[in-house]
Design an enzyme around this catalytic site. Sequence first.
Site, mmCIF file in Angstrom:
data_model
loop_
_atom_site.group_PDB
_atom_site.id
_atom_site.type_symbol
_atom_site.label_atom_id
_atom_site.label_comp_id
_atom_site.label_asym_id
_atom_site.label_seq_id
_atom_site.Cartn_x
_atom_site.Cartn_y
_atom_site.Cartn_z
ATOM 1 N N LYS A 29 -14.234 0.156 4.351
ATOM 2 C CA LYS A 29 -14.821 -0.515 3.194
ATOM 3 C C LYS A 29 -15.917 -1.476 3.614
ATOM 4 O O LYS A 29 -16.974 -1.542 2.990
ATOM 5 C CB LYS A 29 -13.743 -1.303 2.445
ATOM 6 C CG LYS A 29 -12.829 -0.471 1.589
ATOM 7 C CD LYS A 29 -11.661 0.081 2.343
ATOM 8 C CE LYS A 29 -10.720 0.894 1.462
ATOM 9 N NZ LYS A 29 -9.692 1.563 2.252
ATOM 10 N N ASP B 35 -1.934 -5.828 8.724
ATOM 11 C CA ASP B 35 -2.858 -4.791 8.255
ATOM 12 C C ASP B 35 -4.082 -5.508 7.690
ATOM 13 O O ASP B 35 -3.994 -6.249 6.706
ATOM 14 C CB ASP B 35 -2.157 -3.946 7.185
ATOM 15 C CG ASP B 35 -2.966 -2.710 6.823
ATOM 16 O OD1 ASP B 35 -4.143 -2.630 7.229
ATOM 17 O OD2 ASP B 35 -2.433 -1.833 6.119
ATOM 18 N N TRP C 247 0.869 -1.182 0.000
ATOM 19 C CA TRP C 247 0.000 0.000 0.000
ATOM 20 C C TRP C 247 0.907 1.233 0.000
ATOM 21 O O TRP C 247 1.860 1.300 0.785
ATOM 22 C CB TRP C 247 -0.890 -0.010 1.242
ATOM 23 C CG TRP C 247 -1.820 1.166 1.364
ATOM 24 C CD1 TRP C 247 -2.598 1.700 0.382
ATOM 25 C CD2 TRP C 247 -2.071 1.927 2.554
ATOM 26 N NE1 TRP C 247 -3.321 2.765 0.887
ATOM 27 C CE2 TRP C 247 -3.020 2.915 2.216
ATOM 28 C CE3 TRP C 247 -1.600 1.870 3.859
ATOM 29 C CZ2 TRP C 247 -3.495 3.840 3.140
ATOM 30 C CZ3 TRP C 247 -2.073 2.783 4.783
ATOM 31 C CH2 TRP C 247 -3.016 3.758 4.421
#
Length: 400
Positions: A249, A214, A133
């Site tokens: 999300k 993560d 990321w």
Amino acid sequence: MSATPASALFSAVPLAPSDPILGVTEAFLRDPNPRKVNLGQGLYYSEDGTIPLLQCVREAEAQYLRSAPPRGYLPSDGLRAYGDAVQQLVFGAASPAIVTLQTLGGTGALKVGADFLRRLEPAARVWISEPSWENHRQLFEAAGFAVQSYRYYDPATRRADLAGMARSLAQARPGDIVVLHGCCHNPTGADLDAAQWPQIAALTRERQLVPFVDLAYQGFGDGVDADAFAARLFARTCPPVFVASSFSKTFSLYGERVGALSIVAAGEEEADRVRSLAKQIVRTNYSNPPAHGAKLVAAILADASLRALWERELAGMRERIKGLRRDLARALRDRVPGADFSFILEQRGMFSYSGLTREQVRALRERFSIYAIDSGRICVPALNRGNLDYVAAAIAEVIR
Ligand code: LMR
């Protein structure tokens, strides 16, 4: 040497580079082309191109507003009911040896965790996957760490490269921190499988590394429990473990900044000390987190029928992404005969690591107003029946 006089304070401020993800949205918003498509930032859109407000959130919010509660502060570690519910979700059960703090999204969880680790081990190095990321490197560097990359992805097979990853991590020193994507690897969508994760957990334990998982997409890959496989494995076998959760999300609550940091300690007494330091770090940073989003998530997870509704809505988003992957692969195959796009179907989560080069991404933007990340990552749920053919035709055009 004396400090710069106030009148000249900003004269040497450099222009910071545009963010590789958020900068794409900024450029998209400036584009007047009515056909423009934003495949950059990771957001789930419904078929009509809007960000959904989930029905479970609507119902929890209606109940919350009806009760018209006062708006006091939360403690620095957030709402306790939320922390307990997040522990259940991530680890399958709550435990007094695990500290879970409410944070400002998953990014906030990573930063609080990074600041916490930096207090304890300033000389540790942080290992992130190559690629990772876009924000991981700068976030851990901003916390003061030296950041290294470990091999993760093999562009030839378009899969995770377990042997390469193990070779890189063999260079890590005891106490180094290894950032792992619990599921739906961002940006590649290539995950380790249930036979591979235990090998990385064993290596982590052997080399005395600190895993920082993560977990921003729990439920977007294969399901809530399946996607927690790695986090649960590390919690069982490698404490201390850090897990950053995001519900941006999975509950479609992006702007409410609903995240959590879980720290797995060796026991209850250690956990109490860990919590006290984590609270101090929050207090000196933003004091305490916002209440609204966490109250909604806690209420949904605590109520059997709202929780079942959430799981159905989450499954709906997950399945729709899989359908879009099939449609995109088919549309590309039709336009570029002989090319193999089956990798799009194998990737997990929101993103497809398309293999587009930086030049091809530029061409998509300049010629078609289609915005992707420079790495070639595209956000699959930004596609819909109205734009999929346009996007597939443009991709076919730039790769030919
Ligand atoms: C992404 O990867 O696009 C998302 O996680 C959004 C962000 O903040 O970068």
